[in-house]
Design a protein around this motif. Structure first.
Motif, PDB file in Angstrom:
ATOM      1  N   VAL A  65      11.243  10.372  10.566  1.00 51.19           N
ATOM      2  CA  VAL A  65      10.207   9.123  10.582  1.00 51.19           C
ATOM      3  C   VAL A  65      10.648   7.891  11.432  1.00 51.19           C
ATOM      4  O   VAL A  65       9.844   7.539  12.249  1.00 51.19           O
ATOM      5  N   PRO A  75      11.037  -0.188  13.181  1.00 49.07           N
ATOM      6  CA  PRO A  75      11.975   1.015  12.848  1.00 49.07           C
ATOM      7  C   PRO A  75      13.501   0.823  13.194  1.00 49.07           C
ATOM      8  O   PRO A  75      14.471   1.677  12.466  1.00 49.07           O
ATOM      9  N   PRO A  93       8.597   9.928   3.065  1.00 52.24           N
ATOM     10  CA  PRO A  93       8.447   9.362   4.232  1.00 52.24           C
ATOM     11  C   PRO A  93       7.031   8.830   4.287  1.00 52.24           C
ATOM     12  O   PRO A  93       6.825   7.890   5.197  1.00 52.24           O
ATOM     13  N   ALA A  94       5.899   9.072   3.614  1.00 53.93           N
ATOM     14  CA  ALA A  94       4.658   8.492   3.280  1.00 53.93           C
ATOM     15  C   ALA A  94       4.701   6.916   3.208  1.00 53.93           C
ATOM     16  O   ALA A  94       4.132   6.156   3.840  1.00 53.93           O
ATOM     17  N   THR A  95       5.562   6.582   2.243  1.00 56.24           N
ATOM     18  CA  THR A  95       5.883   5.247   2.225  1.00 56.24           C
ATOM     19  C   THR A  95       6.520   4.548   3.581  1.00 56.24           C
ATOM     20  O   THR A  95       6.012   3.355   4.001  1.00 56.24           O
ATOM     21  N   ILE A  96       7.548   5.077   4.049  1.00 54.18           N
ATOM     22  CA  ILE A  96       8.234   4.398   5.228  1.00 54.18           C
ATOM     23  C   ILE A  96       7.122   4.338   6.466  1.00 54.18           C
ATOM     24  O   ILE A  96       7.027   3.473   7.202  1.00 54.18           O
ATOM     25  N   ARG A  97       6.358   5.539   6.435  1.00 51.92           N
ATOM     26  CA  ARG A  97       4.981   5.507   7.525  1.00 51.92           C
ATOM     27  C   ARG A  97       4.230   4.301   7.370  1.00 51.92           C
ATOM     28  O   ARG A  97       3.612   3.784   8.226  1.00 51.92           O
ATOM     29  N   LEU A 103       5.748   1.172   8.457  1.00 54.82           N
ATOM     30  CA  LEU A 103       5.713   1.229  10.038  1.00 54.82           C
ATOM     31  C   LEU A 103       4.439   0.843  10.592  1.00 54.82           C
ATOM     32  O   LEU A 103       4.268   0.119  11.619  1.00 54.82           O
ATOM     33  N   GLY A 104       3.312   1.471   9.925  1.00 47.67           N
ATOM     34  CA  GLY A 104       1.929   1.432  10.570  1.00 47.67           C
ATOM     35  C   GLY A 104       1.415   0.048  10.185  1.00 47.67           C
ATOM     36  O   GLY A 104       0.284  -0.347  10.700  1.00 47.67           O
ATOM     37  N   THR A 163      10.720   8.970  15.270  1.00 45.93           N
ATOM     38  CA  THR A 163       9.658   9.025  15.871  1.00 45.93           C
ATOM     39  C   THR A 163       8.797   7.753  16.244  1.00 45.93           C
ATOM     40  O   THR A 163       8.131   7.592  17.068  1.00 45.93           O
ATOM     41  N   ALA A 164       9.151   6.709  15.100  1.00 50.62           N
ATOM     42  CA  ALA A 164       8.588   5.745  15.399  1.00 50.62           C
ATOM     43  C   ALA A 164       9.442   4.522  16.515  1.00 50.62           C
ATOM     44  O   ALA A 164       9.040   3.283  16.643  1.00 50.62           O
ATOM     45  N   ARG A 213      -0.716  -0.336   0.460  1.00 57.27           N
ATOM     46  CA  ARG A 213      -1.469  -0.773   1.752  1.00 57.27           C
ATOM     47  C   ARG A 213      -2.225  -1.980   1.451  1.00 57.27           C
ATOM     48  O   ARG A 213      -2.418  -2.669   2.352  1.00 57.27           O
TER      49      ARG A 213
END
Length: 382
Positions: A191, A166, A153-157, A160-161, A194-195, A126
């Motif tokens: 993920v 995506p 998935p947390a890394t990909i989110r 994306l954030g 959803t993005a 981050r």
């Protein structure tokens, strides 16, 4: 002991007072245990020794890697998820000193979330993203790197954030969604969908993620794609060509068979003819009891009619699970080798006990055990 050796020993002992004394006595802040090892600053950075890292940087320690094949202090801190040390080194100008011959820091941070999964690794990622970290020239996009590296998935989110696309594509034009589908990574697929990733994007073959998932029998992926509205075009033909009967039902077919449909295949699938099962004798014995129970409940004719496998084979396999498991010569588990037909018999017995016959199960074994055993077996079958 000379001053440089004292400094190395103090750093490895995580003793800030001894480090300060060695530096005050004239030790080289770029000392290393040998010419084949990293500097003491890289060692402190890799272990998260913030106070020691501050002492070394204040004493003029180099922020560069000692040799091209070694990690720099900053990269060492990133790799090991030490955010406080990363901040210190960045504040002292480490980003300007960082080369890209080992890839970008962003790539290192993405990889760290997989190799050393901890909350701190995500916080380092981050921080770098907030600083504007990017892929190095010639690297794949961050999303593609994450998918190819089986990132969580947390890394990909996180990526994306912070603005990652995506719908990113690999350098050969393959969408990240298709890369995830081919690898059976249904979490990454979900993920990305959803993005806003396009479920119908195609690759150089003209195949969608759904078509690739069906080819590889990745049912969780195909389900996610269908729920996201993936186009069925071409999917049914692929399912028929690979005889994916479960998927054919998902696609709306009311009856299916062993179709002989020619298709253009983009996958090569292994077809095992034998298996080695590993476990403990007690568990093997329970499986043997269940196979015998199912066979006895159905009887000779009904067993063969319902399962399509010989009744005598079911009896043989049941005995084998009790008598044949042998201890591995190199490990603590026991093992038994089965042919494909024998393993099919095992599965058929579990299916019958789980969903068809209502037999009196062996003592200590209930329907929950049967369902759990069948689920685990199904999860491991190709």
């Amino acid at each position: 002991m000379d001053r440089d050796a004292e400094l190395v020993a103090a750093v490895r002992a995580a003793n800030p007072a001894a480090v300060a004394k060695a530096l005050a006595d004239g030790a080289d802040p770029d000392s290393a245990a040998s010419r084949f090892t990293v500097t003491v600053l890289s060692e402190a950075a890799s272990t998260g020794r913030l106070e020691i890292a501050q002492l070394l940087v204040n004493a003029g320690a180099s922020l560069r890697a000692r040799r091209p094949q070694y990690q720099s202090p900053l990269r060492s801190a990133v790799s090991n998820g030490h955010l406080d040390v990363v901040r210190l080194l960045v504040d002292r100008g480490a980003l300007k000193a960082e080369g890209t011959d080992r890839g970008s820091l962003l790539a290192t941070a993405i990889a760290a979330t997989r190799h050393r999964p901890q909350a701190a690794a995500l916080e380092v990622l981050r921080y770098l993203l907030e600083l504007g970290a990017e892929a190095a020239p010639g690297e794949e996009s961050p999303i593609v790197q994450a998918v190819l590296g089986s990132a969580a998935p947390a890394t990909i989110r996180m990526l994306l954030g912070h603005g990652a696309d995506p719908s990113s594509r690999r350098s050969d034009g393959t969408p990240a969604l298709i890369l995830a589908a081919r690898r059976g990574d249904h979490a990454a697929v979900d993920v990305l969908l959803t993005a806003g990733a396009d479920p119908n994007a195609v690759d150089g073959y003209g195949h969608t993620a759904l078509m690739h998932a069906i080819e590889r029998n990745e049912r969780a992926v195909s389900t996610a794609l269908l729920l996201a509205g993936a186009d069925h075009a071409g999917a049914l033909e692929i399912a028929q060509g690979w005889q994916r009967q479960n998927v054919q039902f998902q696609l709306g077919e009311m009856s299916v068979g062993l179709d002989d449909v020619p298709i253009t295949r983009t996958a090569v699938r292994l077809h095992p003819t034998g298996y080695e099962l590993r476990g403990d004798p007690a568990e093997f014995r329970r499986w043997g009891q269940l196979i015998a129970c199912a066979a006895e409940e159905l009887g000779d004719d009904e067993w063969e009619t319902r399962t399509g496998t010989p009744y005598a084979l079911a009896q043989t396999v049941a005995y084998r699970f009790v008598d044949d498991p042998a201890k591995s010569p190199t490990a603590s588990w026991h093992r038994i080798e089965l042919t494909r037909a024998e393993l099919a018999t095992v599965r058929q017995a579990f299916v019958e006990l789980a969903y068809a016959v209502r037999a009196t199960l062996p003592d200590g074994l209930g329907q929950e055990y049967v369902h759990d055993a069948l689920d685990e077996l199904n999860a491991q079958l190709p």
